[in-house]
Scaffold this active site. Structure first.
Site, PDB file in Angstrom:
ATOM      1  N   HIS A   1      60.765 -43.979 -12.083  1.00 23.09           N
ATOM      2  CA  HIS A   1      60.788 -45.377 -12.516  1.00 23.09           C
ATOM      3  C   HIS A   1      60.498 -45.486 -14.007  1.00 23.09           C
ATOM      4  O   HIS A   1      61.251 -46.120 -14.760  1.00 23.09           O
ATOM      5  CB  HIS A   1      59.752 -46.169 -11.711  1.00 23.09           C
ATOM      6  CG  HIS A   1      59.718 -47.630 -12.026  1.00 23.09           C
ATOM      7  ND1 HIS A   1      60.222 -48.587 -11.170  1.00 23.09           N
ATOM      8  CD2 HIS A   1      59.235 -48.315 -13.100  1.00 23.09           C
ATOM      9  CE1 HIS A   1      60.057 -49.786 -11.697  1.00 23.09           C
ATOM     10  NE2 HIS A   1      59.451 -49.649 -12.874  1.00 23.09           N
ATOM     11  N   GLU A   2      59.413 -44.875 -14.437  1.00 23.81           N
ATOM     12  CA  GLU A   2      59.026 -44.977 -15.841  1.00 23.81           C
ATOM     13  C   GLU A   2      59.955 -44.164 -16.742  1.00 23.81           C
ATOM     14  O   GLU A   2      60.258 -44.579 -17.866  1.00 23.81           O
ATOM     15  CB  GLU A   2      57.566 -44.540 -16.024  1.00 23.81           C
ATOM     16  CG  GLU A   2      56.558 -45.381 -15.250  1.00 23.81           C
ATOM     17  CD  GLU A   2      56.661 -46.875 -15.563  1.00 23.81           C
ATOM     18  OE1 GLU A   2      57.028 -47.234 -16.704  1.00 23.81           O
ATOM     19  OE2 GLU A   2      56.395 -47.688 -14.665  1.00 23.81           O
TER      20      GLU A   2
ATOM     21  N   HIS B   1      63.000 -46.302 -17.492  1.00 28.69           N
ATOM     22  CA  HIS B   1      62.738 -47.276 -18.552  1.00 28.69           C
ATOM     23  C   HIS B   1      62.827 -46.601 -19.921  1.00 28.69           C
ATOM     24  O   HIS B   1      63.487 -47.111 -20.839  1.00 28.69           O
ATOM     25  CB  HIS B   1      61.328 -47.864 -18.399  1.00 28.69           C
ATOM     26  CG  HIS B   1      61.194 -48.890 -17.323  1.00 28.69           C
ATOM     27  ND1 HIS B   1      62.110 -49.902 -17.127  1.00 28.69           N
ATOM     28  CD2 HIS B   1      60.212 -49.083 -16.391  1.00 28.69           C
ATOM     29  CE1 HIS B   1      61.712 -50.672 -16.122  1.00 28.69           C
ATOM     30  NE2 HIS B   1      60.568 -50.191 -15.654  1.00 28.69           N
TER      31      HIS B   1
END
Length: 221
Positions: free
Chosen positions: A26-27, A30
């Site tokens: 997820h990170e 980003h």
């Protein structure tokens, strides 16, 4: 001890593995999309990596074990470095939840394939349980992060899609939105607000996955 956890003790190893996978990708998503649009902030801080240590937040991880949902360390994003701030901002925000959706989709596909081909016979039970948890937690995080509350990705998407005047209003009241969000999350109100949305989303997504893979395997098998 188990009464203070959102999961059974025997589920914890699967939860931890699934969380590390979910939060890391997820990170990273980003950071990667921000980097591709011209923002080196996350890269310069060592966040453009699949090393879980750089992304996990101890309190956020503990919170998901206790409450059922939590958070990782937010990736720093400097929108002023984007060539097209509005488009890039939306894509950076949606990249994280989308990564969780893709992980859940792939894990569900592997699980479905195993069931279709073997019925689960000869496959270690722990592997099947791990796949189930990966699907569950990644779908949970996908839906949770798209809720329109600050500081979640869903709120950032709305912010980037809004006009400058609306964005100014959102910024003015953002602190109250965070407070409302915390009240809904950490009080019994979550059982009547956020959790029904999450459960409905999880059930609907699982049914969609099942329909998709049933269609695919009916064509090719």
């Amino acid at each position: 001890m188990e009464q203070f956890l959102a999961f059974r003790l025997e589920e914890l190893p699967f939860v931890v593995i699934a969380l590390v996978l979910a939060f890391t990708f997820h990170e990273f998503a980003h950071a990667y999309v921000a980097y591709k649009f011209g923002d080196n902030t996350a890269k310069d801080q060592g966040r453009l990596t699949l090393n879980p240590i750089q992304h996990l937040d101890p309190i956020g991880t503990l919170f998901i074990l206790i409450a059922g949902f939590g958070w990782a360390r937010p990736v720093p994003v400097n929108r002023s470095r984007f060539k097209n701030p509005r488009l890039a901002g939306v894509l950076v925000s949606v990249a994280g939840p989308l990564s969780n959706f893709l992980i859940a989709f792939i894990a569900y596909g592997i699980f479905f394939l195993i069931i279709v081909l073997t019925g689960g016979a000869g496959v270690p039970p722990f592997f099947m349980d791990l796949l189930r948890m990966i699907v569950y937690l990644n779908v949970l995080l996908f839906i949770f992060n798209l809720l329109p509350f600050p500081p979640l990705d869903g709120y950032r998407i709305i912010e980037d899609l809004s006009s400058n005047s609306v964005r100014a209003k959102l910024s003015q009241y953002e602190q109250y939105g965070i407070l409302l969000f915390l009240i809904l999350v950490i009080t019994p109100l979550d059982q009547y607000t956020i959790w029904p949305l999450l459960q409905g989303g999880i059930n609907g997504t699982s049914q969609a996955f099942n329909a998709i893979f049933n269609t695919i395997f009916s064509i090719f098998l």
